[in-house]
Design a protein around this motif. Structure first.
Motif, PDB file in Angstrom:
ATOM      1  N   ILE C 160       0.843  -1.202   0.000  1.00 32.29           N
ATOM      2  CA  ILE C 160       0.000   0.000   0.000  1.00 32.29           C
ATOM      3  C   ILE C 160       0.869   1.241   0.000  1.00 32.29           C
ATOM      4  N   PRO C 161       0.322   2.337  -0.498  1.00 26.63           N
ATOM      5  CA  PRO C 161       1.064   3.592  -0.454  1.00 26.63           C
ATOM      6  C   PRO C 161       0.908   4.255   0.920  1.00 26.63           C
ATOM      7  N   ALA C 162       1.935   4.957   1.361  1.00 23.61           N
ATOM      8  CA  ALA C 162       1.852   5.669   2.639  1.00 23.61           C
ATOM      9  C   ALA C 162       1.055   6.951   2.470  1.00 23.61           C
ATOM     10  N   GLY C 163       0.397   7.396   3.534  1.00 18.30           N
ATOM     11  CA  GLY C 163      -0.266   8.684   3.535  1.00 18.30           C
ATOM     12  C   GLY C 163      -1.560   8.731   2.762  1.00 18.30           C
ATOM     13  N   GLU C 164      -2.040   7.603   2.280  1.00 21.52           N
ATOM     14  CA  GLU C 164      -3.320   7.580   1.569  1.00 21.52           C
ATOM     15  C   GLU C 164      -4.191   6.509   2.213  1.00 21.52           C
ATOM     16  N   PRO C 165      -5.395   6.866   2.613  1.00 23.16           N
ATOM     17  CA  PRO C 165      -6.260   5.813   3.131  1.00 23.16           C
ATOM     18  C   PRO C 165      -6.649   4.847   2.015  1.00 23.16           C
ATOM     19  N   VAL C 166      -6.549   3.582   2.302  1.00 17.68           N
ATOM     20  CA  VAL C 166      -6.872   2.560   1.309  1.00 17.68           C
ATOM     21  C   VAL C 166      -8.088   1.807   1.810  1.00 17.68           C
ATOM     22  N   GLN C 167      -9.073   1.621   0.915  1.00 19.80           N
ATOM     23  CA  GLN C 167     -10.221   0.841   1.335  1.00 19.80           C
ATOM     24  C   GLN C 167      -9.924  -0.644   1.141  1.00 19.80           C
ATOM     25  N   VAL C 168     -10.111  -1.409   2.198  1.00 15.65           N
ATOM     26  CA  VAL C 168      -9.863  -2.842   2.113  1.00 15.65           C
ATOM     27  C   VAL C 168     -11.187  -3.557   2.346  1.00 15.65           C
ATOM     28  N   THR C 169     -11.601  -4.364   1.371  1.00 18.41           N
ATOM     29  CA  THR C 169     -12.815  -5.151   1.603  1.00 18.41           C
ATOM     30  C   THR C 169     -12.399  -6.573   1.937  1.00 18.41           C
ATOM     31  N   LEU C 170     -13.112  -7.148   2.894  1.00 20.48           N
ATOM     32  CA  LEU C 170     -12.682  -8.420   3.462  1.00 20.48           C
ATOM     33  C   LEU C 170     -13.782  -9.464   3.311  1.00 20.48           C
ATOM     34  N   SER C 171     -13.396 -10.638   2.865  1.00 23.58           N
ATOM     35  CA  SER C 171     -14.353 -11.739   2.826  1.00 23.58           C
ATOM     36  C   SER C 171     -13.583 -13.044   2.961  1.00 23.58           C
ATOM     37  N   SER C 172     -14.318 -14.120   3.128  1.00 24.19           N
ATOM     38  CA  SER C 172     -13.637 -15.393   3.340  1.00 24.19           C
ATOM     39  C   SER C 172     -14.184 -16.451   2.406  1.00 24.19           C
ATOM     40  N   PHE C 199     -10.753   0.988   6.471  1.00 17.08           N
ATOM     41  CA  PHE C 199      -9.793   1.904   5.860  1.00 17.08           C
ATOM     42  C   PHE C 199      -8.435   1.721   6.490  1.00 17.08           C
ATOM     43  N   LEU C 200      -7.468   1.430   5.648  1.00 15.96           N
ATOM     44  CA  LEU C 200      -6.115   1.200   6.112  1.00 15.96           C
ATOM     45  C   LEU C 200      -5.354   2.491   5.847  1.00 15.96           C
ATOM     46  N   ASP C 201      -4.800   3.055   6.893  1.00 16.38           N
ATOM     47  CA  ASP C 201      -4.267   4.405   6.792  1.00 16.38           C
ATOM     48  C   ASP C 201      -2.856   4.407   7.366  1.00 16.38           C
ATOM     49  N   ALA C 202      -1.884   4.027   6.535  1.00 18.28           N
ATOM     50  CA  ALA C 202      -0.505   3.951   7.024  1.00 18.28           C
ATOM     51  C   ALA C 202       0.175   5.288   6.786  1.00 18.28           C
TER      52      ALA C 202
END
Lengths: 207, 665, 343
Positions: C160-172, C199-202
């Motif tokens: 993932i890129p730093a400084g940008e919130p990334v939407q992560v959708t999760l399923s199994s 939202f993954l926000d590194a």
């Protein structure tokens, strides 16, 4: 055996004159019966809650391509159950009066009227018009009817057992109290079935 | 009862008076001894193995219950030690993943279902009838049946484990992992049935305790004089009545049915729902925690009172705290599911409820604290364990408050932080008070005192070991270590703290071994205790140690909350229960006024028979549906025999028909 | 003075040691690398300070009461004393105050928790959506794009890129798993039948380690995920490289390796873009050689480990779905050459 405390005691009263058999909420067995009623009633309530929980996973109820339940067998059985309360009540009243003939008569009537109930219950299961393994709707409906049915079966067996005891054996008077407790439990079985009947058989027409 | 009688029983000033209709009478020592001799004959069990199998004495059954449950504690402890050895260093190969997963599942299942709940109810089954001054428990045969059902569960689980059929999906058995598709074979069937057995046992015990407390209290024990331990048992029994049906439904009617009958409760493809399992499991599972530690808290009041020589501060507050805890415990289950996709508003409500429940627990702790501070305590082993309770449980309670926060919980949920948290709560809130209770009531049950110097080693080592074993886990969890992993890489850096934790586990093992040695030795050669070695106040101390099979020669009359401290020994009594048959005095539910004399059954084989029928039914159903048919027939036979036994003896009875009391044959 | 200095020194040592042990690392809640976890850290440290104070107060009082005020005469039993009313009133006031204090602390926690909850619930604008699918016992990762040819499928490594919130959708795909990157964000479960999104926000580049947090069967312990936070530029480069199809075999050994891969059992479970292998049971291997680990974090991606993995995965990760493969040494070497060429 351990040595008892060897000591004199001060007695402030005597209970020898108290009765040794009582009816209803004074008797221990009534409380035990109540305890198991709460447990079983609560179990049925939880299953009903889960019935409505899985309801949320479907757009229509019953689910697509599943027919609605038939109402004939369940309604007939409900009527039989409600009617059966009367002889059960009369047996209980006779027991409280220590009227042996009355107890025998009304227990016999109760047994006869309750015999068809488990048989009708078998048709009631198929009246759901869905198999237990078809989908979650079928599973939930079968579980409600099945759980109530197994409790019902045990109670019918209990009533018939009592009747046989009363007709073929000389019994201690204490068993009169068991007759009233058996009636108490039967009222519960019938009473709790009424909302369950509406949930399982009527609600698919409404929801 | 007339108003004169009511005045006697409910007057707070302990002046002896008499019940109406009878003059005070001094029973000479000879009269009492003769009565005791007759009672002993009536309440005695048959001899030999048959007598052993048919006994319905609540004390014998409860003693077996306690011993079996404690063996389960040792078994669960051995499993814990094996896990700690496996985790002592990174990439250890002592246990492979398959074996490790069985071991941790069986550890959790054992500790929750086969140790903690049974041992707490067993302590209640032993002590409650004695504490309320009853000859016996309300339903002696039901009590025996419950024990045998539990025993079947114990044997079944451990036989399965030894033939490599031990359940391996965690004690929470989340679907779909535990379902037919991802857990083929019989391992999870074993889990579901073991749970069923122990739930049946717990429900039998709960109904028994509730009815005993409501209906068998000695005259004078009105609601506001019920001992605090009995209150905690009463509240817990009610909680069992509402919590256990949930897990019994989940394991039997849902999981076992999904596995054996292809029902669709948890299959999303057919409208089932994997989250439904978590809702219903935790609706049971959270109250379960309080079911385990409320009796633990119930042990504490009498022990502090006895060794500080002070009446506990805030009796009413403690009772109310117990009741509110019991209520709130049912409103917290979602805080085990904060990581699942459920609406945020709902989560906040559960956060608030999880914080609020800390208040009643705090109330109890503060009440004990001021009681402790107002006296000059004697530091017996039991008291050291109470200190261990403060040290350990308060820590667990505070981390519990922390994980009530959704945001923080999402970071530590399913990590070793949570493992540390609940071990602090359960070891501190249940096991340490339980050990205190063992030291305190062992003399009552065996007639001999446990050795105090060995006991102090046991106590301090246990407190030390528990904290060394579990404190590092908080840090491990924050350092990212998830729970239920059989190994970890060296590069994670978790090695040193895990090694430290394993050292703590070794200390715990040593301290429990000391206790086993102490108990085994003291039961044979310990110092004789006498009726009341600690000069305590409860009714259980008003009879011999161990108590005779009929508990009390005559039913004591209670004129205060602390009978032996209020009136001094011997207590005044009420006479008139027959000595030639097993009779108990039933009193009214609220005021405990004498109401009728209830006849209880003699020794019986039917409880064991019925439990074995049920074992055939449930265990057999795993392998063949025909077992259900056979089991149902056998169960009916067992019930018939049970009823037949109740209806045998015919003799003169006094019947209260509500209109009049008449004598009948 | 001297004593206090020594105490100070000891305290510093303790803090330092515990920080070395506890507060740094690629899989550590206490070493935040993203804004959600920074907020949680603030919450944690303040709750910790308050809780520790309460613990010291309660336990201190109990120990003081029991250890310093204990009765020294062993066997004598004091009579039971009833406290005078004054003392009882003092006790009532004390307990009342303590309960009020408890309620106040809990209220503060509640308010703090709500504000944190609101701060975390803000949904930022997003540029990138990544789909994570849990499998027993590995992670499937798809970089979603409106253009199907630009979708990148990867496994066990999240970039993932730093400084940008990334939407992560999760399923199994099978049982419940749980996604958790301790340094960046708390857990979210992957539940069959449900899809959820976070939202993954590194905020700082680096390599972090994540691990499945919900028990998911026999190899739950070896279901790790490497999270690599790039600068934006590096991320764009990386994504472009991943969009390229697999490297074509260019010498006899890699060609032979590819033949073995496609003819043998490998291709029934794995896929390699641009070849006839499109099995979906196991991870996509199109860019296998660019990954840091194999077996979902079980082993470093070296030639030796890869050889062991191909031949006998059951001894390295017992219970893993991949079967053992009997290969002639020559064939194995060719296969390894091919796999290592998949940059």
């Amino acid at each position: 055996m351990t040595t008892p405390l060897s000591t004199a005691q001060q007695s402030l009263g005597d209970v020898a004159e108290l009765p040794s058999v009582t009816f209803g909420h004074r008797s221990l067995m009534w409380w035990g019966t109540l305890g198991f009623m709460v447990i079983e009633g609560w179990t049925l309530a939880l299953i009903t809650a889960m019935y409505f929980y899985v309801r949320q996973n479907f757009e229509t109820w019953p689910p697509l391509r599943t027919p609605r339940p038939s109402l004939t067998a369940p309604t007939v059985n409900l009527a039989v159950m409600i009617v059966s309360v009367l002889p059960v009540y009369l047996a209980s009243r006779a027991a409280r009066r220590l009227d042996l003939r009355g107890v025998r008569l009304w227990l016999l009537v109760s047994s006869l009227i309750s015999l068809p109930i488990p048989i009708l219950r078998w048709y009631e299961l198929w009246a759901l018009n869905v198999r237990w393994d078809s989908n979650a709707y079928g599973t939930a409906a079968w579980t409600i009817v099945g759980t109530h049915a197994s409790l019902l079966l045990l109670d019918v067996a209990d009533t018939i057992g009592l009747t046989l005891f009363f007709w073929f054996k000389r019994l201690p008077i204490k068993v009169m109290s068991d007759v009233t407790d058996n009636s108490f439990y039967w009222y519960f079985m019938v009473l709790i079935w009424i909302p369950l009947y509406f949930v399982v058989y009527v609600s698919p027409y409404v929801l | 009862m007339t108003s004169a009688g009511r005045r006697l029983l409910h007057n707070d000033s302990p002046t002896p008076g008499t019940l109406p209709g009878s003059a005070p009478e001094l029973l000479s020592e000879e009269t009492v001894l003769e009565q005791a001799r007759l009672l002993d004959i009536t309440w005695r069990d048959g001899g030999g193995l048959w007598g052993w199998l048919t006994t319905v004495d609540h004390k014998l059954i409860a003693r077996r219950y306690v011993v079996t449950a404690f063996l389960m504690f040792i078994a669960g402890g051995i499993e814990a030690a094996m896990m700690r050895l496996q985790l002592a260093r990174p990439e250890n190969t002592f246990l492979g993943p398959d074996r490790y997963n069985q071991i941790f599942t069986v550890h959790g299942t054992t500790m929750m279902f086969l140790f903690a709940v049974p041992i707490m109810t067993a302590m209640g089954l032993y002590l409650v009838p004695l504490m309320v001054g009853a000859r016996s428990i309300a339903f002696p045969r039901l009590n025996a049946f419950g024990y045998y059902a539990y025993l079947v569960g114990v044997v079944f689980l451990y036989v399965s484990l030894f033939i490599n059929m031990g359940p391996d999906a965690g004690w929470t058995a989340y679907v779909p992992l535990s379902g037919p598709q991802y857990s083929p074979g019989h391992r999870l069937d074993v889990w579901a049935q073991v749970v069923t057995f122990t739930e049946i046992a717990a429900l039998c015990a709960a109904v028994n305790i509730i009815v005993t407390v409501f209906k068998l209290r000695a005259p004078g024990i009105s609601l506001n004089r019920i001992p605090l331990f009995v209150w905690s048992q009463l509240v817990v029994s009610f909680m069992i009545v509402f919590a256990m049906p949930a897990v019994a439904t989940a394991s039997t009617l849902q999981l076992a049915a999904d596995r054996a009958l292809s029902t669709q409760w948890f299959n999303p493809a057919e409208g089932g729902d994997a989250l439904l399992w978590q809702h219903i499991f935790w609706f049971f599972g959270h109250p379960e925690v309080y079911i385990i530690f409320l009796p633990g808290l119930g042990f504490i009041s009498p022990i502090i009172e006895t060794f500080c020589r002070r009446r506990v501060f805030g009796y009413l507050a403690i009772v109310l705290a117990n009741i509110t805890t019991g209520f709130f415990a049912f409103g917290l289950w979602v805080h085990h599911m904060f990581a699942t996709p459920i609406p945020e508003l709902g989560q906040s409500l559960f956060t608030a409820a999880s914080l609020v429940i800390a208040i009643p627990t705090g109330v109890q702790i503060f009440c004990w604290l001021v009681t402790l501070l107002s006296g000059r305590p004697r530091l017996t082993t039991a008291m050291i364990f109470i200190l261990g309770f403060f040290i350990t449980f308060v820590n667990g309670g505070l981390t519990g408050v922390m994980v009530a926060s959704v945001a923080f919980d999402k970071q530590v949920h399913d990590t070793f932080f949570v493992v540390a948290h609940f071990h602090y709560v359960l070891l501190g809130g249940a096991v340490m008070p339980l050990f205190a209770a063992f030291y305190y009531w062992f003399p009552k049950a065996t007639g001999r005192l446990l050795d105090e110097s060995l006991g102090k080693w046991h106590a301090w080592l246990f407190i030390l070991g528990v904290n060394v074993a579990f404190f590092p886990m908080h840090i491990l969890g924050l350092n990212g270590m998830p729970r239920r992993v059989y190994t970890y890489l060296a590069s994670t850096g978790w090695g040193p703290l895990n090694a430290l934790s394993t050292i703590g586990a070794v200390v715990v093992v040593i301290s429990v071994a000391l206790f086993v040695v102490n108990a085994a030795m003291s039961a044979r050669v310990g110092r004789p205790a006498g009726a009341n070695p600690w000069d305590s106040y409860g009714l259980e101390w008003a009879t011999t140690s161990p108590p005779p099979n009929y508990n009390f020669v005559n039913t004591p009359i209670v004129l205060g909350r602390h009978p032996l401290w209020d009136t001094g020994s011997p207590l005044p009594v009420i006479t008139g229960l027959r000595a030639d048959r097993r009779e108990v005095l039933v009193t009214t539910a609220f005021d405990a006024e004498p109401d009728y004399r209830h006849r209880q059954p003699n020794a019986s084989i039917w409880p064991l028979f019925l439990a074995l029928c049920m074992a055939e039914f449930w265990i057999g159903s795993i392998f063949t549906p025909w077992a259900v048919v056979g089991g149902f027939g056998l169960t009916l036979l067992g019930m018939l025999g049970w009823g037949w036994q109740s209806s045998r003896q015919i003799e003169v009875e006094r019947v209260d028909t509500d209109l009049q009391i008449i004598d009948t044959v | 003075m001297r004593r206090s200095r020594r105490l100070h020194g000891v305290a510093t040592c303790v803090v330092l040691v515990s920080c070395v042990v506890a507060c740094h690392g690629p899989q550590n809640v206490l070493d935040p690398a993203g804004s959600p976890n920074r907020i949680v850290n603030r919450l944690f440290w303040s709750m910790l300070v308050v809780s520790a104070t309460v613990w010291i107060g309660v336990v201190g009082a109990a120990l003081w009461g029991a250890l310093t005020r204990r009765r020294t005469t062993r066997e004598d039993l004091e009579p039971v004393v009833d406290l005078p009313n004054d003392d009882k009133q003092r006790q009532t006031r004390l307990v009342g105050a303590l309960i009020a204090g408890t309620a106040l602390i809990l209220l503060l926690f509640l308010v703090f928790d709500f504000t944190v909850g609101r701060a975390l619930a803000e949904h930022p604008n997003r540029a990138l959506t990544i789909e994570i699918i849990g499998h027993q016992w590995w992670w499937e990762i798809q970089y979603v794009d409106a253009d199907p040819s630009k979708i990148v499928v990867d496994a066990n490594e999240l970039h993932i890129p730093a400084g940008e919130p990334v939407q992560v959708t999760l399923s199994s795909r099978d049982v419940i798993h749980s996604f958790w990157v301790p340094n960046i964000i708390g857990k979210r479960d992957l539940i069959p039948g449900y899809t959820s999104s976070i939202f993954l926000d590194a905020d700082r580049p680096g390599t972090y380690r994540a691990q499945c947090a919900e028990f998911c069967g026999v190899e739950h312990a070896k279901m790790a995920l490497t999270v690599i936070v790039h600068s934006r530029a590096d991320f764009t480069t990386w994504l472009a490289a991943q969009r390229a199809p697999a490297t074509e075999p260019n010498d006899s050994s890699t060609k032979e390796g590819q033949r073995i891969f496609l003819a043998g059992p490998c291709s029934s479970c794995h896929s390699i873009t641009g070849t006839a292998a499109y099995g979906t049971i196991g991870p996509d291997l199109t860019h296998l050689a660019s990954r840091k680990t194999i077996g979902a974090g079980a082993l470093a991606n070296t030639r030796g480990n890869l050889a062991g993995w191909v031949v006998d995965p059951q001894s390295l990760k017992p219970g893993v779905r991949m079967p053992s493969n009997q290969l002639a040494p020559k064939d194995l070497l060719a296969l390894l050459d091919y796999l290592e060429s998949l940059k």
